[in-house]
Design an enzyme around this catalytic site. Structure first.
Site, PDB file in Angstrom:
ATOM      1  N   TYR A   8      73.530 -28.079  66.606  1.00 33.51           N
ATOM      2  CA  TYR A   8      72.700 -28.878  65.712  1.00 33.51           C
ATOM      3  C   TYR A   8      71.235 -28.582  66.034  1.00 33.51           C
ATOM      4  CZ  TYR A   8      76.830 -31.752  64.569  1.00 33.51           C
ATOM      5  OH  TYR A   8      78.060 -32.206  64.154  1.00 33.51           O
TER       6      TYR A   8
ATOM      7  N   SER B 183      76.595 -43.859  49.583  1.00 36.25           N
ATOM      8  CA  SER B 183      75.890 -44.903  50.342  1.00 36.25           C
ATOM      9  C   SER B 183      75.313 -45.974  49.439  1.00 36.25           C
ATOM     10  CB  SER B 183      74.747 -44.275  51.148  1.00 36.25           C
ATOM     11  OG  SER B 183      73.737 -43.783  50.271  1.00 36.25           O
TER      12      SER B 183
ATOM     13  N   ARG C 144      77.749 -37.904  53.286  1.00 36.90           N
ATOM     14  CA  ARG C 144      76.391 -37.389  53.399  1.00 36.90           C
ATOM     15  C   ARG C 144      75.406 -38.161  52.520  1.00 36.90           C
ATOM     16  NH1 ARG C 144      80.380 -34.050  53.640  1.00 36.90           N
ATOM     17  NH2 ARG C 144      80.545 -32.667  55.440  1.00 36.90           N
ATOM     18  N   GLY C 145      75.675 -39.448  52.399  1.00 36.15           N
ATOM     19  CA  GLY C 145      74.810 -40.322  51.625  1.00 36.15           C
ATOM     20  C   GLY C 145      75.204 -40.459  50.172  1.00 36.15           C
TER      21      GLY C 145
ATOM     22  N   LEU D  15      80.203 -41.791  54.547  1.00 35.02           N
ATOM     23  CA  LEU D  15      79.391 -42.051  53.352  1.00 35.02           C
ATOM     24  C   LEU D  15      79.138 -40.765  52.576  1.00 35.02           C
ATOM     25  CD1 LEU D  15      76.789 -44.639  54.722  1.00 35.02           C
ATOM     26  CD2 LEU D  15      78.903 -45.059  53.449  1.00 35.02           C
TER      27      LEU D  15
END
Length: 334
Positions: free
Chosen positions: A58, A217, A213-214, A211
């Site tokens: 990452y 959400s 990746r949003g 979620l």
């Protein structure tokens, strides 16, 4: 909000009912604020979150160093409660390009040495290869992690994004505590084979992407502009007609959430929590306000009528588009 715990499989530790996925604090979802990221990790620990998830690739080690910084600055009691899960094996170029996966035993041990240094810890709580290396039998990769367990550098063996056959082979090699895999209302592919297999073998699930990746959400809008380095700019589910279809699903979910007096994100996380005590959702909050919202899902009780309404609004297979671009889908086991 009362933080409950859940077992990370039959051989793993008890962990908080929600874990914190830290990837977005360093990479793939646009700019993140380092100070706010550290504050969010501290707020998670203070709220009773114990599981912190990262990967050594990452932002090429940035995320591990960020977690290490946060742990060093945390009160001793909070630092000691933290359990760190690390994925390894993804190869990156200086330009951020993806170069494949390396699961050779020597590489496993080398990756671990660097992770321990960046994190500033003497052991990694859960260690797993991010994707199966097609050129190395899983038995060799897991065997190398088992050697790290024997020497005290790793506490528990994990897997990530592999299918039922690989899970069985890995578990026959050494005790496997946990499988990390995407699971959400619109990513339910594990339900047919993977979930029954891990439950048969006593392996827990840490569910990422709860979620999407949003996307589910309740905060993502069709007119949102995504930067060139944002993964979602390439994700099939965030493109054109796919995005419009998927946001229609979110609006159907919003109606149910509003009837319960909760947010869309909370009901989506609560749905994953409802799927079993052996599943620990990872929430990818990068800010304290999003973390607070996610933690509120722990107080959401979904009755049978709620679950039926959710199933009707967002049935299995309802999402438009694959969860990864085609090139990355090729590295996933079904």
């Amino acid at each position: 909000m009362t933080m409950r715990t859940r077992p990370l499989g039959n051989t793993g530790p008890q962990v908080s009912a929600l874990g914190l996925g830290c990837m977005g604090m360093s990479a793939l979802y646009g700019e993140a604020d380092r100070t706010e990221s550290v504050a969010t990790i501290h707020a998670a620990l203070e709220a009773g979150v114990t599981l912190l998830d990262t990967g050594d690739f990452y932002a090429m080690g940035h995320n591990e160093m960020l977690i290490g910084e946060a742990l060093r600055a945390a009160p001793a009691a909070r630092r000691e409660q933290a359990l760190v899960s690390v994925k390894f094996g993804a190869l990156r170029g200086p330009d951020g390009s993806w170069l494949g996966y390396d699961g050779r035993p020597a590489a496993v041990k080398s990756f671990a040495a660097y992770s321990l240094q960046r994190l500033g810890v003497d052991h990694i709580d859960v260690y797993r290869i991010a994707r199966l290396d097609p050129d190395v039998p899983i038995e060799e990769t897991v065997g190398a992690i088992a050697e790290l367990v024997e020497k005290g550098y790793v506490r528990h063996i994990g897997l990530s994004e592999v299918g039922a056959g690989t899970i069985r082979r890995a578990a026959a090699t050494a005790p496997v505590s946990d499988l990390q895999i995407e699971y959400s209302l619109i990513s339910r592919g594990i339900e047919d084979e993977v979930l029954p297999t891990v439950r048969e073998l006593g392996i827990g699930i840490t569910a990422y992407g709860v979620l999407s990746r949003g996307l589910i959400s309740g905060h993502f809008t069709a007119d949102r502009q995504l930067g060139a380095g944002d993964f979602r700019a390439m994700s099939p589910r965030f493109q054109g007609d796919n995005l419009r279809h998927n946001l229609d699903l979110v609006e159907a979910l919003r109606k149910i959430a509003e009837q319960k007096g909760v947010s869309v994100a909370q009901i989506a996380i609560a749905w994953v929590l409802s799927r079993g005590e052996d599943i620990v959702p990872l929430v990818g909050a990068r800010r304290r306000d999003r973390l607070t919202e996610a933690l509120g899902a722990l107080d959401v009780t979904l009755e049978p009528t709620d679950l039926a309404a959710i199933e009707e609004a967002v049935p299995a297979g309802a999402a438009a588009g694959d969860r990864y671009p085609a090139a990355q889908m090729a590295h996933l086991e079904s």
